[in-house]
Design an enzyme around this catalytic site. Structure first.
Site, PDB file in Angstrom:
ATOM      1  N   ASP A 195       0.624  -1.255   0.129  1.00 35.29           N
ATOM      2  CA  ASP A 195      -0.047  -0.089  -0.075  1.00 35.29           C
ATOM      3  C   ASP A 195       0.922   1.183  -0.011  1.00 35.29           C
ATOM      4  O   ASP A 195       1.937   1.001   0.307  1.00 35.29           O
ATOM      5  CB  ASP A 195      -0.782  -0.023   1.250  1.00 35.29           C
ATOM      6  N   ASP A 197      -0.103   5.303   0.972  1.00 29.15           N
ATOM      7  CA  ASP A 197      -0.363   6.161   1.619  1.00 29.15           C
ATOM      8  C   ASP A 197      -0.656   5.699   3.256  1.00 29.15           C
ATOM      9  O   ASP A 197      -1.343   4.681   3.546  1.00 29.15           O
ATOM     10  CB  ASP A 197      -1.983   6.839   1.433  1.00 29.15           C
TER      11      ASP A 197
HETATM   12 MG    MG Z   1      -2.941   3.365   3.420  1.00 29.68          MG
END
Ligand code: MG
Length: 387
Positions: A195, A197
């Protein structure tokens, strides 16, 4: 309609996340979901804590506009609003957040982070029996309050709630099957999906706040998004150490142009081989973007791992998921170094799901009915390793 939206005519609903509907229930969990939803609704309506009755500067107006464009997946309370409070003191008067959401992590601001220095967990090297995530989680419940202890506690609670919520949601958009290109000479067995962010980086839409780099991201011929980027400590080392064993791919629920621009900056050595983004996520009736790993048809689930700060991302393949507490801007964060060590341990495993089950036991969050039961299980696991 904005230019970038025209290019995704079938995904209009993905740009609006306020469609979550929860059946009224008297259970405490449901009540917390409802409270959580109310809180988020409040965040959306007044996302920068700007009192609508007060005069707003053009800069603030611009920030509000950008935030509402929702290009970046934000699964935590909006840290920008917290920092905004530090910049405009008088806007605190407009802060009407409900007080019953103590389980949600409230990111520290730059302004008050110095005050917490003495409370931060010492950056000790992990002991021999240290289990990634689990050991720190247990320590968070057994030792005094600190920045990282609160992060771990809140992350477990948020993950637990997310799993219960996912169990009640329905898929309203499912992406097409995906065939990822791979060099036939590439002998690496494992695929690591990361992932973006709050897992590898933190991006703020308020570029006046401290950051490592300000980036202008062109989302369409007429639209540029400006963000302030902060990279999680240890990212480059992690990529370089894992590269021999893992094909490394970004899997984010954010906008594709945003993701590619960030990756271009954080990976100058081109270790990351691909970027999967929002259009590759399932979208549910409760407004979640879930990363269904089964859409990737030419990779084995027994050799694929997803590391994500948002637990619901791997709800469809829980044992393929590896949790990580969110990163905002704390330079003391050591999670990527610990994660690297955990992932190196995967090498040689026939099925990474068994490895994750053995050490992370994330399935407990779905299986058990209370956080207390989950914590007791984790404690038993840690204590058994000590003896
Ligand atoms: Mg995230």
């Amino acid at each position: 309609m904005r230019g970038h939206q025209k290019s995704l005519p079938n995904l209009k609903f993905l740009h609006h996340q306020s469609t979550a509907q929860i059946t009224p229930s008297t259970s405490s969990i449901r009540q917390k979901f409802q409270e959580n939803r109310t809180y988020r609704k409040f965040q959306k309506e007044n996302s920068l804590q700007i009192d609508q009755n007060q005069s707003v500067t053009p800069v603030m107006n611009n920030a509000v506009k950008l935030l509402r464009q929702n290009y970046i997946q934000k699964t935590e309370p909006n840290e920008t609003s917290e920092k905004q409070n530090g910049i405009a003191e008088n806007q605190k008067k407009s802060n009407q957040k409900p007080t019953s959401f103590k389980f949600l992590y409230r990111p520290m601001t730059k302004q008050n982070s110095e005050l917490m220095q003495t409370l931060r967990v010492a950056s000790n090297l992990p002991e021999v029996n240290h289990v990634y995530y689990v050991s720190d989680l247990i320590r968070a419940y057994e030792s005094k309050d600190s920045y990282f202890n609160r992060l771990f506690q809140d992350h477990l609670q948020a993950s637990f709630m997310a799993f219960k919520q996912c169990a009640t949601s329905k898929i309203i958009f499912r992406p097409k099957p995906l065939f990822l290109p791979k060099d036939p000479k590439d002998q690496r067995k494992y695929t690591l999906l990361l992932d973006l962010d709050e897992t590898l980086v933190h991006c703020s839409l308020d570029v006046r706040l401290p950051c490592e780099k300000k980036l202008n991201i062109r989302l369409s011929p007429s639209e540029i998004l400006q963000v302030g980027l902060t990279i999680r400590p240890g990212l480059q080392n992690m990529l370089e150490n894992l590269q021999p064993h893992f094909e490394i791919i970004i899997f984010t629920a954010s906008h594709v142009q945003y993701a590619k621009k960030i990756v271009e900056f954080i990976d100058p050595k081109k270790i990351i081989s691909n970027v999967l983004s929002r259009e590759h996520c399932c979208f549910t009736s409760l407004g979640q973007y879930i990363k269904d790993l089964s859409i990737i048809k030419n990779r084995s689930l027994s050799k694929t791992i997803l590391v994500d700060n948002s637990a619901f991302s791997y709800f469809y393949q829980i044992d393929n998921g590896v949790p990580i507490i969110p990163f905002y801007d704390n330079k003391q964060d050591k999670q990527l170094a610990l994660l690297t060590k955990y992932l190196i341990g995967v090498v040689g495993q026939e099925d990474i799901r068994e490895y994750n089950q053995r050490y992370l036991k994330t399935y407990l969050l779905e299986k058990l009915d209370s956080l207390e039961q989950i914590i007791d299980n984790y404690k038993a696991q840690i204590n058994s390793k000590k003896t």
